[in-house]
Design a protein around this motif. Structure first.
Motif, PDB file in Angstrom:
ATOM      1  N   GLU A 231       0.840  -1.192   0.000  1.00  0.00           N
ATOM      2  CA  GLU A 231       0.000   0.000   0.000  1.00  0.00           C
ATOM      3  C   GLU A 231       0.878   1.246   0.000  1.00  0.00           C
ATOM      4  O   GLU A 231       2.014   1.210   0.458  1.00  0.00           O
ATOM      5  CB  GLU A 231      -0.888   0.001   1.241  1.00  0.00           C
ATOM      6  N   SER A 232       0.313   2.325  -0.529  1.00  0.00           N
ATOM      7  CA  SER A 232       1.042   3.595  -0.522  1.00  0.00           C
ATOM      8  C   SER A 232       0.097   4.692  -0.063  1.00  0.00           C
ATOM      9  O   SER A 232      -0.903   4.945  -0.725  1.00  0.00           O
ATOM     10  CB  SER A 232       1.549   3.893  -1.932  1.00  0.00           C
ATOM     11  N   PRO A 233       0.354   5.288   1.132  1.00  0.00           N
ATOM     12  CA  PRO A 233       1.507   5.083   1.998  1.00  0.00           C
ATOM     13  C   PRO A 233       1.429   3.758   2.741  1.00  0.00           C
ATOM     14  O   PRO A 233       0.375   3.130   2.802  1.00  0.00           O
ATOM     15  CB  PRO A 233       1.384   6.254   2.985  1.00  0.00           C
ATOM     16  N   THR A 234       2.568   3.376   3.320  1.00  0.00           N
ATOM     17  CA  THR A 234       2.587   2.148   4.109  1.00  0.00           C
ATOM     18  C   THR A 234       3.368   2.355   5.400  1.00  0.00           C
ATOM     19  O   THR A 234       4.059   3.363   5.559  1.00  0.00           O
ATOM     20  CB  THR A 234       3.196   0.981   3.304  1.00  0.00           C
ATOM     21  N   TYR A 235       3.263   1.381   6.293  1.00  0.00           N
ATOM     22  CA  TYR A 235       4.032   1.413   7.549  1.00  0.00           C
ATOM     23  C   TYR A 235       5.504   1.179   7.213  1.00  0.00           C
ATOM     24  O   TYR A 235       5.829   0.251   6.479  1.00  0.00           O
ATOM     25  CB  TYR A 235       3.476   0.322   8.475  1.00  0.00           C
ATOM     26  N   PHE A 236       6.384   2.006   7.782  1.00  0.00           N
ATOM     27  CA  PHE A 236       7.793   1.939   7.389  1.00  0.00           C
ATOM     28  C   PHE A 236       8.438   0.593   7.720  1.00  0.00           C
ATOM     29  O   PHE A 236       9.387   0.179   7.055  1.00  0.00           O
ATOM     30  CB  PHE A 236       8.603   3.093   7.987  1.00  0.00           C
ATOM     31  N   GLY A 237       7.914  -0.125   8.717  1.00  0.00           N
ATOM     32  CA  GLY A 237       8.472  -1.443   9.066  1.00  0.00           C
ATOM     33  C   GLY A 237       8.322  -2.415   7.903  1.00  0.00           C
ATOM     34  O   GLY A 237       9.175  -3.287   7.689  1.00  0.00           O
ATOM     35  N   ILE A 238       7.241  -2.254   7.139  1.00  0.00           N
ATOM     36  CA  ILE A 238       7.029  -3.133   5.979  1.00  0.00           C
ATOM     37  C   ILE A 238       8.057  -2.787   4.898  1.00  0.00           C
ATOM     38  O   ILE A 238       8.674  -3.669   4.291  1.00  0.00           O
ATOM     39  CB  ILE A 238       5.573  -3.004   5.481  1.00  0.00           C
ATOM     40  N   LEU A 239       8.266  -1.501   4.689  1.00  0.00           N
ATOM     41  CA  LEU A 239       9.282  -1.078   3.708  1.00  0.00           C
ATOM     42  C   LEU A 239      10.652  -1.619   4.104  1.00  0.00           C
ATOM     43  O   LEU A 239      11.412  -2.101   3.260  1.00  0.00           O
ATOM     44  CB  LEU A 239       9.359   0.450   3.656  1.00  0.00           C
ATOM     45  N   LEU A 250       6.455  -2.453  -4.769  1.00  0.00           N
ATOM     46  CA  LEU A 250       5.667  -1.826  -5.832  1.00  0.00           C
ATOM     47  C   LEU A 250       4.495  -1.139  -5.128  1.00  0.00           C
ATOM     48  O   LEU A 250       3.621  -1.814  -4.565  1.00  0.00           O
ATOM     49  CB  LEU A 250       5.164  -2.902  -6.802  1.00  0.00           C
ATOM     50  N   GLU A 251       4.504   0.192  -5.139  1.00  0.00           N
ATOM     51  CA  GLU A 251       3.519   0.920  -4.321  1.00  0.00           C
ATOM     52  C   GLU A 251       2.197   1.098  -5.062  1.00  0.00           C
ATOM     53  O   GLU A 251       2.165   1.598  -6.184  1.00  0.00           O
ATOM     54  CB  GLU A 251       4.099   2.271  -3.901  1.00  0.00           C
ATOM     55  N   ILE A 252       1.126   0.706  -4.402  1.00  0.00           N
ATOM     56  CA  ILE A 252      -0.219   0.783  -4.994  1.00  0.00           C
ATOM     57  C   ILE A 252      -0.993   1.867  -4.224  1.00  0.00           C
ATOM     58  O   ILE A 252      -1.031   1.830  -2.984  1.00  0.00           O
ATOM     59  CB  ILE A 252      -0.967  -0.569  -4.835  1.00  0.00           C
ATOM     60  N   PRO A 253      -1.620   2.815  -4.954  1.00  0.00           N
ATOM     61  CA  PRO A 253      -2.364   3.872  -4.249  1.00  0.00           C
ATOM     62  C   PRO A 253      -3.379   3.275  -3.270  1.00  0.00           C
ATOM     63  O   PRO A 253      -4.035   2.277  -3.576  1.00  0.00           O
ATOM     64  CB  PRO A 253      -3.081   4.610  -5.382  1.00  0.00           C
ATOM     65  N   THR A 254      -3.472   3.905  -2.117  1.00  0.00           N
ATOM     66  CA  THR A 254      -4.362   3.371  -1.069  1.00  0.00           C
ATOM     67  C   THR A 254      -5.220   4.502  -0.530  1.00  0.00           C
ATOM     68  O   THR A 254      -4.737   5.605  -0.284  1.00  0.00           O
ATOM     69  CB  THR A 254      -3.511   2.701   0.031  1.00  0.00           C
ATOM     70  N   HIS A 255      -6.492   4.205  -0.384  1.00  0.00           N
ATOM     71  CA  HIS A 255      -7.480   5.234  -0.059  1.00  0.00           C
ATOM     72  C   HIS A 255      -7.733   5.305   1.441  1.00  0.00           C
ATOM     73  O   HIS A 255      -7.698   4.287   2.133  1.00  0.00           O
ATOM     74  CB  HIS A 255      -8.786   4.912  -0.804  1.00  0.00           C
ATOM     75  N   GLN A 256      -8.008   6.534   1.912  1.00  0.00           N
ATOM     76  CA  GLN A 256      -8.190   6.721   3.356  1.00  0.00           C
ATOM     77  C   GLN A 256      -9.416   6.014   3.920  1.00  0.00           C
ATOM     78  O   GLN A 256      -9.564   5.896   5.124  1.00  0.00           O
ATOM     79  CB  GLN A 256      -8.301   8.209   3.673  1.00  0.00           C
ATOM     80  N   VAL A 277       1.497  -9.718  -1.865  1.00  0.00           N
ATOM     81  CA  VAL A 277       0.865  -8.421  -1.597  1.00  0.00           C
ATOM     82  C   VAL A 277       0.821  -8.266  -0.072  1.00  0.00           C
ATOM     83  O   VAL A 277       0.548  -9.235   0.642  1.00  0.00           O
ATOM     84  CB  VAL A 277      -0.568  -8.394  -2.181  1.00  0.00           C
ATOM     85  N   VAL A 278       1.120  -7.059   0.414  1.00  0.00           N
ATOM     86  CA  VAL A 278       1.035  -6.815   1.870  1.00  0.00           C
ATOM     87  C   VAL A 278       0.014  -5.712   2.118  1.00  0.00           C
ATOM     88  O   VAL A 278       0.108  -4.636   1.517  1.00  0.00           O
ATOM     89  CB  VAL A 278       2.389  -6.357   2.465  1.00  0.00           C
ATOM     90  N   VAL A 279      -0.951  -5.967   2.988  1.00  0.00           N
ATOM     91  CA  VAL A 279      -1.918  -4.915   3.353  1.00  0.00           C
ATOM     92  C   VAL A 279      -2.132  -4.870   4.863  1.00  0.00           C
ATOM     93  O   VAL A 279      -1.930  -5.857   5.571  1.00  0.00           O
ATOM     94  CB  VAL A 279      -3.319  -5.119   2.693  1.00  0.00           C
ATOM     95  N   MET A 280      -2.532  -3.669   5.314  1.00  0.00           N
ATOM     96  CA  MET A 280      -3.024  -3.525   6.689  1.00  0.00           C
ATOM     97  C   MET A 280      -4.522  -3.275   6.518  1.00  0.00           C
ATOM     98  O   MET A 280      -4.938  -2.139   6.297  1.00  0.00           O
ATOM     99  CB  MET A 280      -2.358  -2.326   7.363  1.00  0.00           C
ATOM    100  N   SER A 281      -5.301  -4.332   6.551  1.00  0.00           N
ATOM    101  CA  SER A 281      -6.707  -4.227   6.165  1.00  0.00           C
ATOM    102  C   SER A 281      -7.532  -3.422   7.177  1.00  0.00           C
ATOM    103  O   SER A 281      -8.490  -2.760   6.805  1.00  0.00           O
ATOM    104  CB  SER A 281      -7.295  -5.626   5.997  1.00  0.00           C
ATOM    105  N   ASN A 282      -7.149  -3.483   8.456  1.00  0.00           N
ATOM    106  CA  ASN A 282      -7.939  -2.798   9.489  1.00  0.00           C
ATOM    107  C   ASN A 282      -7.130  -1.718  10.207  1.00  0.00           C
ATOM    108  O   ASN A 282      -6.108  -2.011  10.807  1.00  0.00           O
ATOM    109  CB  ASN A 282      -8.440  -3.809  10.526  1.00  0.00           C
ATOM    110  N   ASN A 285      -1.894   1.803   9.149  1.00  0.00           N
ATOM    111  CA  ASN A 285      -0.877   2.744   9.622  1.00  0.00           C
ATOM    112  C   ASN A 285      -0.143   3.272   8.399  1.00  0.00           C
ATOM    113  O   ASN A 285       0.497   2.494   7.706  1.00  0.00           O
ATOM    114  CB  ASN A 285       0.102   1.993  10.540  1.00  0.00           C
ATOM    115  N   PRO A 286      -0.229   4.537   8.020  1.00  0.00           N
ATOM    116  CA  PRO A 286      -0.722   5.675   8.791  1.00  0.00           C
ATOM    117  C   PRO A 286      -2.151   6.131   8.458  1.00  0.00           C
ATOM    118  O   PRO A 286      -2.657   7.036   9.125  1.00  0.00           O
ATOM    119  CB  PRO A 286       0.237   6.787   8.354  1.00  0.00           C
ATOM    120  N   LEU A 287      -2.809   5.542   7.449  1.00  0.00           N
ATOM    121  CA  LEU A 287      -4.066   6.143   6.963  1.00  0.00           C
ATOM    122  C   LEU A 287      -5.251   6.009   7.908  1.00  0.00           C
ATOM    123  O   LEU A 287      -6.162   6.824   7.894  1.00  0.00           O
ATOM    124  CB  LEU A 287      -4.466   5.486   5.639  1.00  0.00           C
ATOM    125  N   GLY A 288      -5.263   4.939   8.678  1.00  0.00           N
ATOM    126  CA  GLY A 288      -6.419   4.679   9.534  1.00  0.00           C
ATOM    127  C   GLY A 288      -7.544   3.976   8.784  1.00  0.00           C
ATOM    128  O   GLY A 288      -8.580   3.654   9.358  1.00  0.00           O
TER     129      GLY A 288
END
Ligand SMILES: Cc1ncc(COP(=O)(O)O)c(C=O)c1O
Length: 503
Positions: A231-239, A250-256, A277-282, A285-288
């Motif tokens: 996701e973009s943005p993403t949590y820096f630990g994943i980067l 590969l950064e994929i636009p991610t919606h708030q 693929v890596v996501v923070m579904s719930n 961080n940082p988008l909420g």
């Protein structure tokens, strides 16, 4: 990205001494052996290995360890005493003196000063700065994503810990299996029902935090050089996990609101050899953001025919503002392709470093990598968490912190709306405690970070959430420490942003 040490002044790096025999080095030098030994100890004192008040190793220990005579060690200690850096205490031994040592170079919290431009300030440096700030309790903490310590069940955990420690059970001194203790896996499996999953204890491995869970997941499904959609943005630990494993993001636009853009992801996997693929579904961080259920299902359905593993980081999932936590994408997984990762760092304690992974069909690969890295997670701490989940009032605790964080987020949103300039945009999460703030374009988040630090406020600059500088005018605010003082700090921060927006 560049390692911190590359930007760290060479003169301030601790001298690393090999554990080689003093005698060997003695042959190469002309000064007496005791003087070389004294110099070696002096270097360890000046680099902070032994700090003021610390007891030095006993004469006998040094003599045995270094293969030199007791007299040589005594002479070395005498020399250090004469130089004024240590003192002998009767019946006790030798101690480092409490005097300001001119060459003491131990980095203190907030020691890193941001370099002047981003060319120099690589992402790792910035991440390190934000992390260091979080240990400096004199700063107003709007930076690192630490939970509010007063909202952690510390007293209850301490009581369980001391009771279990008193039992002095033989098992607590055994190493344990890579997959972790069955008691904790059973508790996690029971709770998986609320996540919408049917997970057995045998499907789980206990890890050292969510960081290790995500890292093991990447190791299990990727080879160096592979492309990972994030996701973009993403949590820096994943980067960082991606970078240190030699993978390519590969950064994929991610919606708030909706999370990762599924159309863009579809296009990416159609045109690039995406291996995971890596996501923070719930409560991203940082988008909420919290992906709606239909998007979670669609994401799993998109990846399944191509057999692309999905690494799902659900660390904030329990911090919903309502009484019900959201489902995870794994609940729609029919093929064992989702590796679900989480930990107790946000709701029980970040210091326990206890997390878990349900890696689906990649169990054996994850188990192998766990064995090759940390072997197992500390047993006693696993038992303490297991007992807290079993009968420590975890659900009651969750209800309390959910309400508290909902309030802190609202309070911070109001603070930003009150003090920040027109054109500022702010996320409106339904869980977690992080806010993503878009500032007017001309405001550079690194410059803001630097100015805020001058007045005792730390925040997370947008640069650390992408491998490109595209979030240069964004900041992430941690609302967990929101208090009267933090509200005042928001006003001050808003004033700085106002000034920068006009410049
Ligand atoms: C999304 C996400 N994943 C993982 C972590 C790290 O978790 P842990 O401290 O359990 O390793 C964090 C910490 O902020 C996080 O926000």
């Amino acid at each position: 990205m560049v390692e911190v040490s590359k930007h760290y002044p060479k003169s301030k790096l601790p001298i690393i001494y090999e554990r080689s025999n003093v005698n060997e080095r003695a042959a190469l030098r002309s000064s007496p052996l005791y003087e070389q030994l004294a110099d070696e100890l002096a270097a360890q004192i000046s680099t902070g290995v032994f700090g003021p008040g610390d007891k030095l190793p006993s004469v006998r220990q040094v003599s045995q360890n270094k293969g030199v005579s007791v007299t040589t060690v005594l002479q070395a200690y005498q020399l250090l005493e004469d130089r004024g850096s240590i003192e002998a205490r009767p019946q006790s031994g030798y101690y480092v003196r409490f005097i300001p040592l001119p060459s003491l170079t131990v980095p203190e919290p907030g020691f890193f000063t941001p370099p002047d431009d981003l060319e120099e300030a690589q992402i790792d440096d910035l991440v390190m700065m934000v992390m260091r700030d979080s240990t400096n309790l004199e700063l107003i903490q709007l930076g690192a994503a630490q939970p509010d310590p007063s909202l952690l069940p510390t007293d209850r955990m301490n009581r369980i810990l001391s009771r279990l420690a008193r039992l002095n059970d033989i098992h607590q001194n055994m190493r344990g299996l890579p997959e972790g203790c069955i008691e904790l896996r059973t508790q996690v499996a029971k709770r998986a029902f609320l996540l919408g999953c049917s997970i057995a204890p045998e499907d789980l491995l206990i890890t050292s935090g969510c960081t290790e869970a995500v890292s093991l997941a990447l190791r299990a499904v990727c080879q160096p050089g592979d492309l990972v959609a994030i996701e973009s943005p993403t949590y820096f630990g994943i980067l960082q996990a991606i970078e240190t494993q030699g993978l390519r993001p590969l950064e994929i636009p991610t919606h708030q609101r909706d999370g990762i853009n599924l159309e863009a992801l579809d296009f990416a996997i159609e045109h690039y050899p995406v291996k995971a693929v890596v996501v923070m579904s719930n409560y991203h961080n940082p988008l909420g953001s919290c992906m709606p259920e239909e998007n979670k299902r669609a994401l799993v359905d998109l990846l399944a025919p191509r057999e692309i593993p999905l690494i799902e980081d659900d660390i904030h999932g329990e911090l919903s503002f309502s009484d019900q936590r959201p489902l995870v994408a794994k609940s729609f997984d029919q093929n064992g392709l989702v590796l679900l990762c989480s930990s107790f760092s946000k709701d029980i304690s970040p210091s326990y470093r206890v997390g878990w992974i349900a890696p689906g069909r990649f169990f054996t690969a994850v188990q192998k990598h766990k064995m090759a890295t940390t072997l197992s997670t500390p047993i006693l701490l696993q038992h303490v968490i297991a007992e807290f989940l079993d009968n420590g009032g975890y659900d009651h605790h969750l209800r309390k912190i959910r309400r508290a964080y909902a309030q802190k987020v609202t309070q911070t949103v109001h603070g930003v709306l009150r003090s920040f300039p027109k054109g500022t945009q702010i996320s409106s999460p339904e869980g977690g405690y992080l806010l993503w703030v878009q500032l007017p374009r001309q405001v550079d988040s690194l410059a803001l970070y630097r100015e805020a630090l001058q007045v005792g406020i730390t925040l997370a600059p947008g640069y650390i959430f992408s491998s490109t500088p595209k979030f240069h005018n964004y900041i992430r605010l941690n609302t967990a420490y929101m208090s009267f003082a933090a509200e005042k700090a928001l006003d001050i921060l808003g004033g700085i942003v106002q000034k920068m927006a006009k410049a």
